[in-house]
Design a protein around this motif. Sequence first.
Motif, PDB file in Angstrom:
ATOM      1  N   SER A   1       0.857  -1.115  -0.146  1.00  0.00           N
ATOM      2  CA  SER A   1      -0.065   0.118   0.218  1.00  0.00           C
ATOM      3  C   SER A   1       0.856   1.148   0.062  1.00  0.00           C
ATOM      4  O   SER A   1       1.946   1.258   0.360  1.00  0.00           O
ATOM      5  N   ASN A   2       0.352   2.180  -0.491  1.00  0.00           N
ATOM      6  CA  ASN A   2       1.011   3.429  -0.227  1.00  0.00           C
ATOM      7  C   ASN A   2      -0.219   4.805  -0.536  1.00  0.00           C
ATOM      8  O   ASN A   2      -1.347   4.348  -0.472  1.00  0.00           O
ATOM      9  N   HIS A   3       0.465   6.098  -0.410  1.00  0.00           N
ATOM     10  CA  HIS A   3      -0.555   6.977  -0.438  1.00  0.00           C
ATOM     11  C   HIS A   3      -1.246   7.188  -1.929  1.00  0.00           C
ATOM     12  O   HIS A   3      -2.094   7.966  -2.320  1.00  0.00           O
TER      13      HIS A   3
ATOM     14  N   ARG B   1      -5.835   0.809   0.328  1.00  0.00           N
ATOM     15  CA  ARG B   1      -5.188  -0.077   1.175  1.00  0.00           C
ATOM     16  C   ARG B   1      -5.358  -1.698   0.918  1.00  0.00           C
ATOM     17  O   ARG B   1      -6.353  -1.942   0.624  1.00  0.00           O
TER      18      ARG B   1
ATOM     19  N   GLU C   1      -4.745  -9.979   7.472  1.00  0.00           N
ATOM     20  CA  GLU C   1      -3.685  -8.981   7.699  1.00  0.00           C
ATOM     21  C   GLU C   1      -2.498  -9.734   8.344  1.00  0.00           C
ATOM     22  O   GLU C   1      -1.277  -9.054   8.014  1.00  0.00           O
TER      23      GLU C   1
ATOM     24  N   TYR D   1       3.242   1.220   4.780  1.00  0.00           N
ATOM     25  CA  TYR D   1       2.641   2.259   4.637  1.00  0.00           C
ATOM     26  C   TYR D   1       1.831   2.584   5.818  1.00  0.00           C
ATOM     27  O   TYR D   1       1.055   1.504   6.552  1.00  0.00           O
TER      28      TYR D   1
ATOM     29  N   ASP E   1      -1.094   0.652   7.719  1.00  0.00           N
ATOM     30  CA  ASP E   1      -1.052  -0.967   7.247  1.00  0.00           C
ATOM     31  C   ASP E   1      -0.706  -1.651   8.609  1.00  0.00           C
ATOM     32  O   ASP E   1      -1.229  -2.725   8.897  1.00  0.00           O
TER      33      ASP E   1
ATOM     34  N   GLN F   1      -9.665   0.364   3.723  1.00  0.00           N
ATOM     35  CA  GLN F   1      -9.699   1.599   2.714  1.00  0.00           C
ATOM     36  C   GLN F   1     -11.027   2.449   3.282  1.00  0.00           C
ATOM     37  O   GLN F   1     -12.128   1.873   3.491  1.00  0.00           O
TER      38      GLN F   1
ATOM     39  N   SER G   1      -7.192   6.213   1.237  1.00  0.00           N
ATOM     40  CA  SER G   1      -5.839   5.652   1.950  1.00  0.00           C
ATOM     41  C   SER G   1      -5.110   6.804   2.680  1.00  0.00           C
ATOM     42  O   SER G   1      -3.878   6.318   3.110  1.00  0.00           O
TER      43      SER G   1
ATOM     44  N   HIS H   1     -12.059   2.799  12.221  1.00  0.00           N
ATOM     45  CA  HIS H   1     -10.585   2.987  12.329  1.00  0.00           C
ATOM     46  C   HIS H   1     -10.364   3.328  13.595  1.00  0.00           C
ATOM     47  O   HIS H   1      -9.298   2.735  14.310  1.00  0.00           O
TER      48      HIS H   1
END
Length: 552
Positions: free
Chosen positions: A337-339, A343, A359, A376, A379, A385, A411, A441
């Motif tokens: 993953s990244n920006h 995700r 995960e 990232y 993560d 996401q 993300s 989250h």
Amino acid sequence: MAGGSNGSSSDDSSSGGGRHWLDGAALYQIYPLSFRDGNGDGRGDLTGVLDGLDHVAALGVDGLWLSPFYASPLADFGYDVSDHCAVDPRMGDLALFDRVVEKAHRLGLKVLLDLVLGHTSVRHPWFEQSRRSRSADTADWYVWADPAPDGTAPNNWLSVFGGPAWTWEPRRRQFYLHHFLPQQPTLNYRSPACLDAMMEVARFWLARGIDGFRVDAVDFLMRDPALRPNPPADPAPRAFPAKLFGMQVHAHDMMHADIRPVLERLRRTVDGFPGRVLLGELSSQRGAAGRIALHTRPGGLHTAYTLDLPKQPFTPAVFRHALMAADDHGNTCWSFSNHDVARAASRWRPDGADPARFEALLAVLLACLPGTVCVYQGDELGLPQAELAFEDLRDPFGINHWPEFAGRDGSRTPLPWTAAAPNGGFCPDGAAPWLPLPAEHLERAVAVQERRPGSTLAIWRAALALRRDSPALRTGRPSLVDEDGPVLAFARDGGGEHLLCVFNFGTAEAAYELPDAPPVPLPVPRPPDAPEPRLDGTTLRLPPLGVFLGRC
């Protein structure tokens, strides 16, 4: 405590092909706007980075990649730079940046900065001067071209973010090129003075003690000097896609052979500071593995990653192909993953899969891959996401393509630090986070998972410790890469250690026939309720999303 060392390291990275500290390292990407807010304005900043470094170090990584914090109008959230040698006042100042580097090094963390090499902001003094006159000192520092005879753009090149890659500038009576937003004009490295200026930018940060750069958008650094049009993709799509960029074969606007000399010049600059390294970002365009091989040859980048893997399905076949390509083509950095992508916890999770077990599989899989790996932010908490409403979007890429493509905001939502505090501890009560922090989250916040045995955070820490303590996982090369239905298997050899790594990508039990005598099982981090694999002679029986590591 992290396993790395500080910026005064004597690692041999000055000669191409030699060992360097990135080889086998684990990195953590900090996206500052969403990491932690230290001044109460709802946006992350360098004070927040400073406060959050202990969390990064406790994860067990060797270094961090710090996404842009430079002076910027924030049209593309820091990737439109108006001063490459200044900290955006909303983020802090140079003295605060120096404190971040000092604390990171004290914690054993290396620091890579994002070097936005290919473009600037339209608000950059270089461009403001260049757009005013064809005789300015920086007149040729950007890619300018006359209009076609009918007054349209010089050619058919398209922006990644939608629409033509050219914008008319009436003051110069010319078009300027932008591969991304119109607010991000492309730099022209056929101008020696322009290239010299960017090397001075690199020296400025290297002299402040950083350990290297992540080089942004390498494939767009050079292009066909004749500006020839791109041919259409073959075959043409049955219906027009939301993102027209895919309707062309990008034969002339990117991936040009002259990129390599630019990287060699940057490498010579970096080599003037012993122990410093270059990590490059490559696109998902055709031949990504070959471009990694090209650009990581001696005298170029130390390692590179491509956006190709995160855009592929989560299958053993995809990973087998990627591992075989990495084995054949040199130094690869892996990130799930990244920006810029959704995700992995949401994008790749199979239907019906238990989230915690999936995960855990991702954590151990990444820890077992060769070369460099990058986690990232978020993560390590298993963040899914975020699903945002249109009115909450900030990313112009997503806004332009809604609803077919929601952009990158999902993300980039703020990192949750504690469920008990307002805004998840990202910013204080009374401040509005720049992106919404999803309620789901909060239950995955850092403080919550710190108290929960077998949490996703605990599993990531254990997986990275396993990598750090194993010579084979850290610096060994892969061999015997195999796939069998839902199972991916490969061996890692190094430092006198031979390990077999087996992963069940499926949601049902799977059997795998071992090629040799059964190896000695190693402890593998997994959720408390996850069953362990079983050895039945030479048959390995893996539970759903099961992982087996064994020493041969």
